[in-house]
Design a protein around this motif. Structure first.
Motif, short mmCIF file in Angstrom:
data_model
loop_
_atom_site.label_atom_id
_atom_site.label_comp_id
_atom_site.label_asym_id
_atom_site.label_seq_id
_atom_site.Cartn_x
_atom_site.Cartn_y
_atom_site.Cartn_z
N ALA A 1 0.70 -1.35 -0.14
CA ALA A 1 0.04 -0.06 -0.03
C ALA A 1 0.90 1.25 -0.02
CB ALA A 1 -0.92 0.07 1.43
N GLY A 2 0.37 2.46 -0.27
CA GLY A 2 1.12 3.64 -0.21
C GLY A 2 1.75 4.04 1.04
N TRP A 3 1.24 3.49 2.10
CA TRP A 3 1.57 3.91 3.46
C TRP A 3 2.83 2.90 3.72
CZ3 TRP A 3 0.10 -0.59 6.01
CH2 TRP A 3 -1.42 -1.00 5.53
N SER A 4 3.74 3.31 4.62
CA SER A 4 4.80 2.32 5.00
C SER A 4 4.50 1.26 5.64
CB SER A 4 5.89 3.08 5.74
OG SER A 4 5.49 3.71 6.96
N GLY A 5 5.15 0.08 5.66
CA GLY A 5 4.84 -1.05 6.51
C GLY A 5 4.85 -0.57 7.89
N ARG A 6 3.93 -1.15 8.64
CA ARG A 6 3.68 -0.76 10.19
C ARG A 6 2.99 -1.55 10.72
NH1 ARG A 6 1.30 5.07 9.24
NH2 ARG A 6 2.72 5.04 7.43
N ASP A 7 2.80 -1.31 12.12
CA ASP A 7 1.95 -2.06 13.11
C ASP A 7 1.70 -1.10 14.20
OD1 ASP A 7 3.39 -2.55 15.78
OD2 ASP A 7 4.98 -2.80 14.14
N GLY B 1 -10.67 13.10 7.91
CA GLY B 1 -9.48 12.66 8.15
C GLY B 1 -8.32 13.41 7.92
N LYS B 2 -8.85 14.68 7.56
CA LYS B 2 -7.80 15.95 7.02
C LYS B 2 -7.49 16.86 8.09
CE LYS B 2 -5.49 18.31 3.29
NZ LYS B 2 -5.63 18.50 1.99
N ASP C 1 8.68 1.00 13.77
CA ASP C 1 9.73 0.82 14.67
C ASP C 1 9.24 1.54 16.16
OD1 ASP C 1 11.96 1.59 16.99
OD2 ASP C 1 13.45 1.44 15.23
N PRO C 2 9.09 0.96 17.32
CA PRO C 2 8.51 1.42 18.30
C PRO C 2 9.12 2.89 18.79
CG PRO C 2 8.78 -0.86 18.78
CD PRO C 2 9.42 -0.21 17.49
N PHE C 3 10.09 3.22 18.42
CA PHE C 3 10.84 4.57 18.71
C PHE C 3 10.84 5.61 17.50
CE2 PHE C 3 12.71 1.11 21.37
CZ PHE C 3 12.44 1.86 22.52
N GLN C 4 10.03 5.08 16.40
CA GLN C 4 9.71 6.08 15.22
C GLN C 4 8.18 5.99 15.16
OE1 GLN C 4 12.29 4.95 11.88
NE2 GLN C 4 14.23 5.07 13.13
N CYS C 5 7.33 6.61 15.85
CA CYS C 5 5.82 6.52 15.83
C CYS C 5 5.71 7.53 14.80
CB CYS C 5 5.31 6.95 17.21
SG CYS C 5 5.78 5.72 18.29
N LYS C 6 4.34 7.43 14.19
CA LYS C 6 4.06 8.32 12.84
C LYS C 6 2.55 8.84 13.53
CE LYS C 6 5.79 5.08 9.73
NZ LYS C 6 7.10 5.78 9.44
N ASN C 7 2.51 10.18 12.83
CA ASN C 7 1.11 10.80 12.92
C ASN C 7 0.67 11.13 11.63
OD1 ASN C 7 3.21 12.86 12.42
ND2 ASN C 7 2.12 14.34 14.07
N ASP C 8 0.76 10.35 10.61
CA ASP C 8 0.22 10.59 9.17
C ASP C 8 -1.18 9.81 9.23
OD1 ASP C 8 1.23 7.74 9.45
OD2 ASP C 8 1.99 7.61 7.48
N GLU D 1 -1.78 10.00 0.86
CA GLU D 1 -1.57 10.38 1.96
C GLU D 1 -2.40 11.77 2.22
OE1 GLU D 1 2.28 10.83 4.83
OE2 GLU D 1 2.54 11.31 2.66
N LEU D 2 -3.29 11.77 3.16
CA LEU D 2 -3.88 13.17 3.57
C LEU D 2 -3.11 13.98 4.42
CD1 LEU D 2 -7.42 12.03 4.20
CD2 LEU D 2 -6.75 13.01 1.94
N ILE D 3 -2.24 13.64 5.31
CA ILE D 3 -1.73 14.49 6.20
C ILE D 3 -0.31 13.50 6.49
CG2 ILE D 3 -1.48 15.50 8.61
CD1 ILE D 3 -4.50 15.22 8.59
#
Length: 176
Positions: free
Chosen positions: A59-65, A146-147, A84-91, A104-106
């Motif tokens: 998918a367009g978003w990076s691999g994540r959990d 979502g934006k 990575d638990p120390f590289q959280c996202k807010n996208d 990607e909206l934000i």
């Protein structure tokens, strides 16, 4: 329901901390952590009642959990998480075609980076709460598209937390 029936062994790699949403006439599985081959995944799988098919391998978003996924007005949203638990996202990402393509909206939402938060649809809004980033959170945010996000509660009366759940029921939000 008093009994369960195994309908399928999914063709995907084993995983945890993935997300599942109902969209139109199907169930979609999004990303997760497999801990062996790829670690954080960004694949999307669909179940339409007979078998699982891969909608997209990447998918367009990076691999994540530790992300969340919500459907609002026939649009699928993926919120935050981590690779990575120390590289959280807010996208925030969205798909209008069942997870085939993503926009990607934000890049950086107004809420702090986080993973293992909770989110759900409540009325005509997406709500997001808690999780962990630079600290544990007990905030609540909402958006109608979502934006654009609004802080509903900077610090709820509950202890800051992660790995919790949020549900909309009888016109109220529940955090468990």
């Amino acid at each position: 329901m008093s009994s369960w029936t195994l309908i399928s062994q999914g063709p995907w790699t084993k995983r945890r901390k993935h997300q599942v949403v109902a969209w139109r006439n199907q169930i979609l599985l999004l990303g997760g952590f497999d801990g062996e081959t790829s670690y954080d995944l960004n694949d999307v799988w669909s179940w339409q009642g007979q078998s699982w098919t891969q909608v997209t391998e990447h998918a367009g978003w990076s691999g994540r959990d530790g992300h969340t996924a919500v459907v609002l007005n026939d649009v699928i949203y993926v919120l935050a998480g981590t690779d990575d638990p120390f590289q959280c996202k807010n996208d925030v990402w969205r798909s209008i075609d069942g997870g085939r393509t993503w926009e990607e909206l934000i890049v950086n939402a107004p809420w702090p980076e986080r993973w293992q938060h909770a989110s759900c649809r409540h009325g005509n809004r997406i709500y997001l709460s808690g999780g962990w980033g630079e600290k544990f959170f007990n905030d609540v945010w909402y958006s109608e598209d979502g934006k654009h996000w609004v802080l509903a509660c900077a610090a709820g009366p509950w202890k800051p937390r992660m790995f919790h759940s949020m549900a909309s029921f009888n016109g109220k939000l529940f955090i468990l």
